[in-house]
Design a protein around this motif. Structure first.
Motif: not given
Length: 130
Positions: A85-99
């Protein structure tokens, strides 16, 4: 071991009291993670340790190994999410692609760790000389 368990439960109770005093909309991500990790801390403190002396089987050792592997997996997931989340917050790239990739990695890690711990517990119980 049980002194540490008692200390972690006291810390959980004190933090939980302050945590639930804050409205849910105002809680930060770090506060949620700290509360989650505090809830998982008793798993690391080896709660079924005393039962190992009364039970000749491997069940309590397996439970202990599963709890420790679960805490390590939760800690790994925390660090992956925090550093990601420091590099790219989950709201910017989508929660599914983040988690999802992090959860899959942690799931594989949990399976490997739980399997290794369970194998070691089984070996120590049924083949102590090996």
């Amino acid at each position: 071991k049980y002194v540490l368990l008692l200390c972690s439960l006291i810390a959980l109770a004190l933090y939980g009291q302050r945590y639930f005093a804050v409205p849910p909309a105002e809680r930060m991500l770090e506060q949620r993670w700290v509360f989650g990790l505090l809830c998982a801390t008793p798993a690391l403190n080896d709660v079924p340790y005393a039962l190992q002396f009364f039970s000749a089987g491997v069940c309590t050792k397996l439970l202990s190994s599963l709890l420790q592997a679960s805490f390590l997996a939760a800690l790994l997931f925390f660090w992956l999410v925090t550093l990601g989340s420091v590099r790219a917050p989950p709201t910017r790239i989508g929660r599914m692609r983040f988690y999802v990739p992090k959860a899959l990695l942690v799931g594989v890690f949990w399976l490997a760790t739980a399997g290794a711990y369970a194998w070691a517990a089984w070996q120590a119980t049924y083949e102590p000389s090996a």
